[in-house]
Structures are given as structure tokens and as C-alpha cells.
Write a protein that holds these residues in place. Structure first.
Motif, PDB file in Angstrom:
ATOM      1  N   ASP A 314       0.880  -1.166   0.000  1.00 33.27           N
ATOM      2  CA  ASP A 314       0.000   0.000   0.000  1.00 33.27           C
ATOM      3  C   ASP A 314       0.917   1.216   0.000  1.00 33.27           C
ATOM      4  O   ASP A 314       2.147   1.069  -0.016  1.00 33.27           O
ATOM      5  CB  ASP A 314      -0.966  -0.024   1.195  1.00 33.27           C
ATOM      6  CG  ASP A 314      -0.254  -0.018   2.548  1.00 33.27           C
ATOM      7  OD1 ASP A 314       0.850   0.567   2.651  1.00 33.27           O
ATOM      8  OD2 ASP A 314      -0.779  -0.607   3.501  1.00 33.27           O
ATOM      9  N   ASP A 315       0.357   2.412  -0.001  1.00 26.89           N
ATOM     10  CA  ASP A 315       1.204   3.602  -0.139  1.00 26.89           C
ATOM     11  C   ASP A 315       2.252   3.705   0.961  1.00 26.89           C
ATOM     12  O   ASP A 315       3.416   3.983   0.710  1.00 26.89           O
ATOM     13  CB  ASP A 315       0.341   4.874  -0.142  1.00 26.89           C
ATOM     14  CG  ASP A 315      -0.430   5.018  -1.447  1.00 26.89           C
ATOM     15  OD1 ASP A 315      -0.102   4.274  -2.405  1.00 26.89           O
ATOM     16  OD2 ASP A 315      -1.351   5.842  -1.515  1.00 26.89           O
ATOM     17  N   GLU A 316       1.815   3.448   2.210  1.00 29.78           N
ATOM     18  CA  GLU A 316       2.774   3.595   3.302  1.00 29.78           C
ATOM     19  C   GLU A 316       3.843   2.497   3.258  1.00 29.78           C
ATOM     20  O   GLU A 316       5.032   2.771   3.438  1.00 29.78           O
ATOM     21  CB  GLU A 316       2.086   3.580   4.664  1.00 29.78           C
ATOM     22  CG  GLU A 316       3.105   3.895   5.769  1.00 29.78           C
ATOM     23  CD  GLU A 316       2.535   3.855   7.176  1.00 29.78           C
ATOM     24  OE1 GLU A 316       1.560   3.118   7.412  1.00 29.78           O
ATOM     25  OE2 GLU A 316       3.112   4.554   8.040  1.00 29.78           O
ATOM     26  N   LEU A 317       3.421   1.259   3.012  1.00 30.84           N
ATOM     27  CA  LEU A 317       4.415   0.179   2.967  1.00 30.84           C
ATOM     28  C   LEU A 317       5.431   0.439   1.849  1.00 30.84           C
ATOM     29  O   LEU A 317       6.631   0.204   1.998  1.00 30.84           O
ATOM     30  CB  LEU A 317       3.739  -1.187   2.774  1.00 30.84           C
ATOM     31  CG  LEU A 317       2.819  -1.670   3.914  1.00 30.84           C
ATOM     32  CD1 LEU A 317       2.332  -3.096   3.639  1.00 30.84           C
ATOM     33  CD2 LEU A 317       3.515  -1.620   5.274  1.00 30.84           C
ATOM     34  N   LYS A 318       4.952   0.950   0.725  1.00 24.19           N
ATOM     35  CA  LYS A 318       5.852   1.244  -0.387  1.00 24.19           C
ATOM     36  C   LYS A 318       6.869   2.321  -0.009  1.00 24.19           C
ATOM     37  O   LYS A 318       8.062   2.199  -0.287  1.00 24.19           O
ATOM     38  CB  LYS A 318       5.030   1.703  -1.602  1.00 24.19           C
ATOM     39  CG  LYS A 318       5.871   1.985  -2.823  1.00 24.19           C
ATOM     40  CD  LYS A 318       5.030   2.325  -4.032  1.00 24.19           C
ATOM     41  CE  LYS A 318       5.949   2.759  -5.176  1.00 24.19           C
ATOM     42  NZ  LYS A 318       5.203   2.976  -6.421  1.00 24.19           N
ATOM     43  N   ARG A 319       6.391   3.347   0.659  1.00 23.38           N
ATOM     44  CA  ARG A 319       7.300   4.415   1.078  1.00 23.38           C
ATOM     45  C   ARG A 319       8.336   3.880   2.069  1.00 23.38           C
ATOM     46  O   ARG A 319       9.544   4.116   1.923  1.00 23.38           O
ATOM     47  CB  ARG A 319       6.482   5.548   1.727  1.00 23.38           C
ATOM     48  CG  ARG A 319       7.321   6.738   2.182  1.00 23.38           C
ATOM     49  CD  ARG A 319       6.465   7.828   2.806  1.00 23.38           C
ATOM     50  NE  ARG A 319       5.779   7.432   4.027  1.00 23.38           N
ATOM     51  CZ  ARG A 319       6.363   7.290   5.214  1.00 23.38           C
ATOM     52  NH1 ARG A 319       7.663   7.508   5.344  1.00 23.38           N
ATOM     53  NH2 ARG A 319       5.673   6.900   6.269  1.00 23.38           N
ATOM     54  N   LEU A 320       7.880   3.110   3.044  1.00 26.90           N
ATOM     55  CA  LEU A 320       8.792   2.582   4.067  1.00 26.90           C
ATOM     56  C   LEU A 320       9.799   1.591   3.473  1.00 26.90           C
ATOM     57  O   LEU A 320      10.953   1.527   3.891  1.00 26.90           O
ATOM     58  CB  LEU A 320       7.996   1.902   5.192  1.00 26.90           C
ATOM     59  CG  LEU A 320       7.121   2.834   6.035  1.00 26.90           C
ATOM     60  CD1 LEU A 320       6.200   2.022   6.955  1.00 26.90           C
ATOM     61  CD2 LEU A 320       7.976   3.812   6.857  1.00 26.90           C
ATOM     62  N   LEU A 321       9.348   0.835   2.476  1.00 28.31           N
ATOM     63  CA  LEU A 321      10.239  -0.159   1.859  1.00 28.31           C
ATOM     64  C   LEU A 321      11.415   0.517   1.150  1.00 28.31           C
ATOM     65  O   LEU A 321      12.516  -0.029   1.088  1.00 28.31           O
ATOM     66  CB  LEU A 321       9.444  -1.009   0.860  1.00 28.31           C
ATOM     67  CG  LEU A 321      10.166  -2.230   0.285  1.00 28.31           C
ATOM     68  CD1 LEU A 321      10.527  -3.212   1.384  1.00 28.31           C
ATOM     69  CD2 LEU A 321       9.310  -2.921  -0.773  1.00 28.31           C
ATOM     70  N   ASN A 322      11.174   1.699   0.641  1.00 29.03           N
ATOM     71  CA  ASN A 322      12.195   2.369  -0.164  1.00 29.03           C
ATOM     72  C   ASN A 322      13.161   3.250   0.628  1.00 29.03           C
ATOM     73  O   ASN A 322      14.008   3.902   0.027  1.00 29.03           O
ATOM     74  CB  ASN A 322      11.521   3.167  -1.288  1.00 29.03           C
ATOM     75  CG  ASN A 322      11.134   2.261  -2.451  1.00 29.03           C
ATOM     76  OD1 ASN A 322      11.957   1.912  -3.277  1.00 29.03           O
ATOM     77  ND2 ASN A 322       9.878   1.820  -2.477  1.00 29.03           N
ATOM     78  N   THR A 323      13.068   3.258   1.933  1.00 32.95           N
ATOM     79  CA  THR A 323      14.028   4.042   2.720  1.00 32.95           C
ATOM     80  C   THR A 323      15.331   3.252   2.868  1.00 32.95           C
ATOM     81  O   THR A 323      15.348   2.037   2.736  1.00 32.95           O
ATOM     82  CB  THR A 323      13.461   4.368   4.124  1.00 32.95           C
ATOM     83  OG1 THR A 323      13.222   3.134   4.801  1.00 32.95           O
ATOM     84  CG2 THR A 323      12.169   5.161   4.030  1.00 32.95           C
ATOM     85  N   PRO A 324      16.427   3.955   3.135  1.00 40.88           N
ATOM     86  CA  PRO A 324      17.722   3.262   3.238  1.00 40.88           C
ATOM     87  C   PRO A 324      17.853   2.436   4.512  1.00 40.88           C
ATOM     88  O   PRO A 324      17.143   2.669   5.484  1.00 40.88           O
ATOM     89  CB  PRO A 324      18.741   4.414   3.282  1.00 40.88           C
ATOM     90  CG  PRO A 324      17.985   5.681   3.220  1.00 40.88           C
ATOM     91  CD  PRO A 324      16.538   5.407   3.329  1.00 40.88           C
TER      92      PRO A 324
END
Lengths: 333, 333
Positions: A314-324
Motif C-alpha cells: 500500500d502507499d505507506e508500505l511502499k514508502r517505508l520499503l524504499n528508505t535506506p
């Protein structure tokens, strides 16, 4: 038995010694308990701490995920054996900054029992804990009994997503919510080709005959649901993706992340051949793959085989997945 | 044969397809030749390009080292087979920005022949090339015949160091000089426990009996100098470090980098047990380890075994080793 070891009973302690020496910039050991490891800078102020643990023999799982954006501490057990509750309690105290501690680990009886006891010990010292248990192995229990499934390579996603949320300064409740949602959104299925050997036993704990494979197998060699003639890479990918897609109710327009995980002895070349088919299947179904992980993420020593994990984004999981994140084994920038 | 493949003859092309799909942010394929891969942003202006190549079956070697701070292009051969001279010439043209191209690869007959022919083809089109050949396998030829040794996992260091120098904008001559110095400063020795299987052959190309190991073995199963009873991890580490130290004339006060490389099926746990001893030996000798790499860097499919590489550092090599790089398999920040 063909292993690079000294005495079988020293495998875990010598492995830890090597690991701490090699990664002294990222990891530290913890007083009183040489099998507890923590982030070099733990406790990290104003951050929820995440603690995991479990038996050894699965590197990079579990201790390999200590680092910025991932775990704060890990209680390491002997090969395929749970750490003790006292040990988990000790690492809890070590990494707690006062903002609470999330216990995040895979669903195995011994681990559940010991983490639960540690949680009670923490409560008595006013350390707030929450628990989320990884249950991503779709082959281990039928639909409807999701919470009895085993936790396998999908744990990587739980660590990554909860770790990223914690790094942002979220509360214990918020970090636990992300971990729960990650667990509800990820499914894994494994396939075994040949067994691993426990150093103290000296011979394989199960066999898969020449020309045979076992689909649905767990990372300790737990039996799968199909044992039979070896299939092509494309057939294996189709079977696994079909099972996962149906269990996750994936549909056109969904976005997913894919992890192809080698169990130990399977060449990277073969993992890419498998991923090729996974990618083709999702493309045909109009399901987008956002982020791909291929390599060794949760192994079983020298076991040959692999698993495929799919995380529905979902939008939040996608954002969190892409952090370093930075750990001894993997770095994402 | 237990492998996740479809038709044996499609292993390399399907592996490449999976790899390009998974890493489309870092890699691109090259028109006319699906077995040539280049950095996504190649040709990189005002930078010497570095080209490598060789047979498949060794991931991450060779193509896995394409990326910022490493290689610009790779010509990929079939399993254990050299790429063609035309193929190498094509990738040369693709990545050349006008500042010249360094050919950097391991010492195997077919590769040397084809890179040399490609170099002549490049000369006819006024593309300047230089060649440095990796010869780090200390077990493959005695001292005095260093330039006839095979190139193995130590190639990683040649890529890293020459790649960092090229990224700084150095000239072809300067980049080649660093690669040469890196090659003179690195030694590797391998040890095999069990063989790999070529997909098109379907059975092992050599055997190592139960309870036996082979020290000095190459990454295609080239024979070593000791085949006998399996030794402890500490004994293996001692033998290899002693051979390398003497060949490199290491002495107290030196600074080195260490790479423990799994050949495919050897668990990370065992690699750390080996590193523990390597570290202890160097500490006793007052030799400092600056940077450590442990994992799979140059494999031989599902072969069980590992190699140890030691790079003797000078000030410039140390500086270049510590710069960042990004490739599909490893990231250094």
C-alpha cells in the motif's frame, strides 16, 4: 559431514566472534551474554527499539538484520534452537531507550514461549513491549489458520518496514501496527532440493532423493505438501506464485515487492532464472513489481532450495520499503 | 542433477533476462548482443571505461560488478566459456567515452585470446585500450611464475580499486597502473569440499570423496595441491594465510584487507568461523586488517568451498578501497 568448523559445540560462539570482529563498526556484543548482539549505537534515543531472535543456522537471519533502519538487538540461539527468556530480557534492557520495545520474530513454539516470558519480565521492570509474530509461510497451514503458519523469509519485510517506521520516531503502537500490516501483506513459499546437516548431528535430518524436490518445505526441513519429481524453474515459479497470489487475493492493478531467497546452496544464477518467470507472470496479470530482492536472506545452512516471498504494497508500505538501511549483510541506499 | 532451470541450453540467456529485469535501474543490455551488459549511464563522459568478461557460473563475478565505482561493461560467456572477441569489441565501443578502455579480467587462455583480438579490433577504430590480467591464485603456479597464475576472487579488488581510480577521472595509464599494483598486492587460495555440476553435462566434473577436501583448487575445479582428510576451520585458515603471507612477504606493521569468499554452497556461518581465525592470526603477527568482505564474491555455482584473499594495502590502495560503489549485488557506502 563436510563443514569448515572446529568443534561442533563451538560453531555458534566462533561464528559470533568472527561476525563481531568483521562488523565491529555496526555491531556490539552485550555484557553478560555473548549471544546477544546490538546496534553499535544502542540504545537509540527517542526511538522504539526492535528486538528479534531465534535459532542460528539461518544467516543473514536474524542477527544480520541489526542496523540503522532495521533491528536494534537480537538474542541468538544455538543451531535451530530458541534463545532463552533471560537472554531476550537482557537484550530488551540493553536496547530500550524508554520508548518501548517491539518483539518481532517468526512463529516457532520455543521462540514464542521465551519471548512471552521475556515480555513479562520486562513488564515487571516497567519496560513496555509489544509483540508481532511473523507467519508468512503459506504452505504451513491452510487459509483461515494464518496465525498458525510458520515465519520464514518474509520476516525480512517485517524488519524492514517496522524498522523504517521506528526510525521515523513513530510510537510503539504505530510501529507494531506497521509490522502487523506487513505480516498480513506478505506470503512466502519454499522449495527444497537437498537437506542441511546439523553440525552436532553430523548427518542430514531428512532426505530428498535424486531427481526429487519438495515444495512447501520450511527452513528447518519441515515437510512440504508436494514431494515428487523435480520440475522446471518455470513450473516451480508458477506453482508458488499461484498459491501466494490466491492466498493474498492479488488482482490486476496491485503493486508488490518480490524476494527470491536462496536457502544456502542454490546458485544466484538459478535464483535469477526463477525471478524471470515470476516477473513474467506478474506482468501478464498486470501486477507491478516495485522492488526486488534476490540472494540469501533466510537460509538453512547448506540446504539447496529457495523461497519466493511476495509483499502486497500500500502507499505507506511502499514508502517505508524504499528508505535506506545498513546492516552487515545488505545495504540499501 | 538438482537445479532450478528450464532447458540447460537456456540457462545463461534466462539468467540474464532475470538479472536485467531485476536491476533495470543499474544495468542495460546492449543492442546486437544480448550477452553484453553495461552500466545504465554508459558511456560515462570523461571517464576511462573498464570492461571485463568471462564464462558464466560465477555470480556475482563478472557481470555483478557493473556499476558506479566498478565496471562499465561486461561480455558474458556461456557457463565456464569465454565470450567471443567480437562480443568484447562490441561492448568496448558501447562504453568507450573517448578516454580509453581498460580490459581487466582473469588469466584463462580463452579469455586472454579473445580480449587480445578485441584490443586489435579496437585499435583499428582508434579506441585506445590497455590490459591488466588478474593472477591472484597463489596455488596455481609457484613463486617466480606469478604471471601464469589463474585469476580468481581477488579480481574483486582489481575491479574496486581500478574502478575507484577511474571514477576520479584518472587517465587510462593511471587506472591501469592501479589495477597492476592491486594485482601485485593480492593473493587468493581456495579450498573445495564438493563439486559443481554443469547444466549441459548434468553430472559433477570432478569428485571429492566424503571426509576429504582439496586445498588450492580453482573456481572451475582445477586441481589443488593437497587432496586429503578434511581439516578443521582453524587449520584451513592457517594453511591458506601462511601460504599467502609468505608469497606476499607480509610483515609486522603491514595493513591488509581480507575477503572470505563462499564458492556457492558454503554457509555464511562457516565463512565467519574461518574469518575469526584469519583475524586472530593477523592480530598475533601485528598485521592490521582495514576492511573486511565476507560472502559470495566469485562462485562456482553449487560448489562447496571457499577462498581467502588478502590485499596488501598502501596509502593509495587504502583510500581507493574505502570509496563507495553500487552494483546489483553489493553496495558500499
Amino acid at each position: 559431514m563436510k563443514k569448515f568448523i572446529n568443534k561442533p559445540e563451538n560453531v555458534v560462539s566462533e561464528m559470533l566472534e568472527g561476525l563481531l570482529t568483521a562488523h565491529s563498526d555496526l555491531l556490539k556484543s552485550v555484557e553478560n551474554n555473548p549471544k546477544n548482539l546490538a546496534r553499535k549505537d544502542a540504545p537509540v534515543q527517542d526511538k522504539v527499539a526492535i528486538v528479534s531472535g531465534g535459532g542460528s543456522g539461518h544467516l543473514p537471519l536474524f542477527l544480520g538484520y541489526i542496523g540503522k533502519g532495521m533491528l536494534d538487538g537480537v538474542a541468538v540461539g544455538e543451531i535451530f534452537a530458541s534463545p532463552s527468556s533471560k537472554q531476550i530480557f537482557d537484550i530488551t534492557k540493553e536496547v530500550n531507550s524508554g520508548k518501548g520495545v517491539l518483539y518481532l520474530y517468526g512463529n516457532y513454539g520455543g521462540d514464542v514461549m521465551n519471548f512471552d516470558m521475556a515480555s513479562e519480565m520486562a513488564e515487571m521492570e516497567d519496560i513496555e513491549t509489544a509483540t508481532v509474530i511473523g507467519t508468512d509461510d503459506v504452505a504451513s497451514m491452510p487459509k483461515g489458520q494464518e496465525n498458525q503458519r510458520r515465519g520464514v523469509a518474509g520476516l525480512f519485510y517485517l524488519y524492514k518496514l517496522a524498522g523504517a517506521k521506528a526510525e521515523e520516531g513513530a510510537s510503539l503502537e504505530e510501529v507494531a501496527e506497521v509490522a502487523k500490516r506487513a505480516n498480513q501483506s506478505v506470503r512466502t513459499m519454499g522449495v527444497g532440493l537437498s537437506p542441511c546437516i546439523l553440525p552436532e548431528v553430523g548427518k542430514p535430518s531428512f532426505t530428498i532423493e535424486e531427481g526429487q524436490m519438495e515444495i512447501g518445505m520450511g527452513i528447518h526441513g519441515e515437510p512440504g505438501y508436494y514431494k515428487g519429481e523435480i520440475q522446471t524453474a518455470d513450473e516451480v515459479a508458477e506453482t508458488i506464485v499461484s498459491n501466494i497470489s490466491s492466498d493474498l487475493a492479488l488482482e490486476a492493478g496491485n503493486e508488490v515487492s518480490v524476494l527470491v531467497n536462496g536457502l544456502g546452496a542454490t546458485p544466484l544464477e538459478e535464483q535469477y532464472i526463477i525471478f524471470r518467470k515470476v516477473s513474467n507472470i506478474f506482468q501478464e496479470k498486470n501486477i507491478t513489481i516495485d522492488k526486488v530482492y534476490i540472494g540469501e536472506y533466510a537460509t538453512s545452512m547448506e540446504m539447496a532450495g529457495l523461497s519466493i516471498s511476495v509483499l502486497k504494497l500500500d502507499d505507506e508500505l511502499k514508502r517505508l520499503l524504499n528508505t535506506p538501511y545498513t546492516t552487515p549483510f545488505h545495504v540499501q541506499v
